[in-house]
Design a protein around this motif. Structure first.
Motif, PDB file in Angstrom:
ATOM      1  N   TYR A 155       0.877  -1.182   0.000  1.00 48.46           N
ATOM      2  CA  TYR A 155       0.000   0.000   0.000  1.00 48.46           C
ATOM      3  C   TYR A 155       0.909   1.225   0.000  1.00 48.46           C
ATOM      4  N   GLU A 159      -0.883   3.309   3.001  1.00 49.87           N
ATOM      5  CA  GLU A 159      -0.294   3.056   4.323  1.00 49.87           C
ATOM      6  C   GLU A 159       0.826   4.034   4.643  1.00 49.87           C
ATOM      7  N   ARG A 285      -1.005  -8.810   1.679  1.00 54.01           N
ATOM      8  CA  ARG A 285      -1.621  -7.876   2.640  1.00 54.01           C
ATOM      9  C   ARG A 285      -1.321  -8.405   4.027  1.00 54.01           C
ATOM     10  N   CYS A 286      -0.986  -7.501   4.952  1.00 62.72           N
ATOM     11  CA  CYS A 286      -0.726  -8.009   6.300  1.00 62.72           C
ATOM     12  C   CYS A 286      -1.995  -8.602   6.889  1.00 62.72           C
ATOM     13  N   THR A 287      -3.158  -8.136   6.408  1.00 60.22           N
ATOM     14  CA  THR A 287      -4.429  -8.644   6.931  1.00 60.22           C
ATOM     15  C   THR A 287      -4.935  -9.876   6.185  1.00 60.22           C
TER      16      THR A 287
HETATM   17  O1  G3H Z   1      -0.804  -4.898   4.584  1.00 56.84           O
HETATM   18  C1  G3H Z   1      -1.667  -4.675   5.412  1.00 56.84           C
HETATM   19  C2  G3H Z   1      -2.755  -3.744   5.095  1.00 56.84           C
HETATM   20  O2  G3H Z   1      -2.926  -2.846   6.159  1.00 56.84           O
HETATM   21  C3  G3H Z   1      -4.006  -4.424   4.757  1.00 56.84           C
HETATM   22  O3  G3H Z   1      -5.024  -3.526   4.527  1.00 56.84           O
HETATM   23  O4  G3H Z   1      -7.003  -4.987   4.890  1.00 56.84           O
HETATM   24  O5  G3H Z   1      -7.207  -2.818   3.731  1.00 56.84           O
HETATM   25  O6  G3H Z   1      -6.080  -4.713   2.618  1.00 56.84           O
HETATM   26  P1  G3H Z   1      -6.387  -4.047   3.920  1.00 56.84           P
END
Ligand code: G3H
Length: 482
Positions: A155, A159, A285-287
């Motif tokens: 991001y 981010e 994505r970390c999430t």
């Molecule tokens: O890489 C981690 C991000 O904060 C994931 O964000 O859940 O909006 O894709 P997101």
């Protein structure tokens, strides 16, 4: 960008190749070049941020709230005019699909506008007096100093700005280093920074962390380290600071979010959510859901249908309609994913989807691995790419222990029906992670909700509201009279 000037660089540069190709065959195209600043130049940039902060006495940290807001509003207006070019770079540089690239841009604009509104509220709150034992306190929030901010490649806009914007609006000055992939898309915005903020408030460094960020930390002049990325880099940078106890940390780090599929889950819903949860933006994505725990009672059906659904996904260039899987920006990522697959196979897992592991120059088709066990690399590592481990379970107590023993603690997705029945489980899970998603995949947004994690997953909280607090400190004036 340093001291309000765009620096022309004559030193060493890296070429930046596109992640994607305009044809269907992959041929890297040079998009631009990125300078590698040397240590001395990086320290000059730091000097500019320190001068602008001027030990809390600079124009920016002492500026009236309304004026600081108008700088930010001015910036966002200019930023909006750059949407098309930034979206294009998001696709070319990091391979993000067109809808997701547009979403990243729009979400960032919204993040800035929400931050401005929240900051206004914070200011209204600080106008109130608190009284106790005959003392009036006028409590407000003040800046912390000079912030070193490092953004991630997945991001590169949103981010990076989720750190930068709250840090700035609270009156700090910033040196920020964008990630290597995603560096070019920030160039169209540099002029907007230059025109909107006083000299030296926003400064940019490019180059390798150890060559530019580490020397900056060694000076001891950084008050806040704000980083979204991996724990290793965060610890390495933190260790460079001569007075670690003075350093405020705002860190968004790794995660291994589990998806739990209970025996009574709605499988149609669970499968669709797990597809987007594991594979949107190729799992970078970390999430992202990085491991699926499927109850033995439904495992056969889940595996069969999930594997088929993965094989139906379309791969291609990011602007193509209906494409979910896109080229990977990190050239070594396909090899790394391949190693994880080979290692899992060595310990008895199978790739259960037909296309799993198919390779091209800059892509590897998502492999669904089953059954995954604790000795495998894929069980422990945050893969951050297209490979999906599935681990069967039959005891919820053992599964909870496993999640509790993990080094991470960001989010969980729980798929099951009957909220009353699963309520105790939800109550336990929120003690192990920071967000439990019911019958939906894990995600960070909406950005007004708290975004954080336990253990190695985060330090501090990064929502619009919380970030303003993370980048400031409560101060007050006390007096006997109002
Ligand atoms: O890489 C981690 C991000 O904060 C994931 O964000 O859940 O909006 O894709 P997101």
């Amino acid at each position: 960008l340093s001291n309000g000037e765009l620096i022309t660089w004559n030193g060493k540069t890296d070429e930046v190749f596109s992640t994607i190709s305009s044809t269907d065959e992959y041929k890297p195209t040079q998009l631009g070049t990125v300078p590698h600043m040397d240590k001395d130049t990086a320290l000059e940039v730091l000097e500019s941020a320190c001068n602008a902060y001027a030990k809390g006495q600079g124009v920016w940290p002492t500026m009236k709230v309304a004026d600081r807001i108008s700088c930010m509003e001015n910036f966002v207006e200019q930023m909006k005019t750059k949407r098309e070019v930034v979206v294009k770079y998001l696709m070319w540089e990091i391979g993000k699909s067109l809808p997701d690239s547009r979403k990243e841009f729009d979400r960032t604009v919204e993040y800035i506008l929400d931050t401005i509104e929240d900051y206004k509220q914070l200011d209204r709150d600080s106008a109130k007096f608190h009284k106790k034992d005959g003392v009036y306190a006028h409590i407000r929030r003040g800046p912390l100093g000079v912030v070193l901010c490092l953004g991630p490649y997945n991001y590169p806009l949103n981010e990076t700005f989720a750190l930068l914007i709250p840090a700035l609006i609270m009156g700090n000055t910033v040196v920020f280093k964008p990630a290597k992939h995603g560096v070019l898309l920030l160039s169209p915005l540099l002029e907007a920074f230059q025109k909107s903020f006083p000299k030296g408030v926003v400064n940019v460094i490019y180059g390798r962390g150890r060559e530019v960020a580490a020397p900056i930390m060694q000076t001891g002049r950084i008050d806040v380290l704000a980083l979204i990325g991996n724990s290793k880099s965060a610890i390495a940078l933190q260790d460079q600071h001569p007075h670690k106890n003075r350093l405020r940390l705002v860190l968004g780090l790794e995660a291994k979010n589990p998806g739990i599929i209970l025996p009574d889950a709605d499988l149609d819903l669970a499968i669709e959510e797990c597809i987007s949860g594991t594979l949107s933006f190729n799992g970078q994505r970390c999430t992202a859901l990085k491991i699926l725990y499927v109850h033995e009672d439904v495992q056969e059906e889940f595996n069969k249908r999930f594997a088929k659904r993965v094989d139906e996904l379309k791969y291609g260039n990011p602007w193509k309609e209906g494409v979910m899987l896109t080229p990977l920006p990190e050239p070594n990522k396909p090899d790394y994913i391949q190693e994880l697959i080979d290692d899992a196979k060595k310990y008895g897992a199978k790739v259960i989807n037909e296309r799993g592991g198919a390779r091209s120059e800059n892509y590897i088709f998502p492999a669904v691995l089953f059954p995954v066990t604790e000795e495998m690399g894929i069980y422990k590592e945050e893969q951050f790419g297209p490979v999906i481990p599935i681990k069967p379970f039959n005891s919820i107590e053992k599964l909870l222990d496993e999640i509790a023993d993990s080094n991470y603690g960001q989010q969980v997705s729980l798929f099951g029906t009957g909220i009353e029945k699963i309520a105790p489980l939800i109550d336990t899970l929120v003690n192990l992670v920071c967000r439990v998603n019911l019958n939906s995949s894990c995600q960070r947004g909406p950005d007004v909700f708290p975004f954080t994690g336990r253990k190695d997953s985060a330090v501090g909280t990064l929502s619009v509201h919380d970030a303003l607090r993370s980048f400031s400190i409560r101060t007050f004036v006390a007096s006997k009279d109002k």
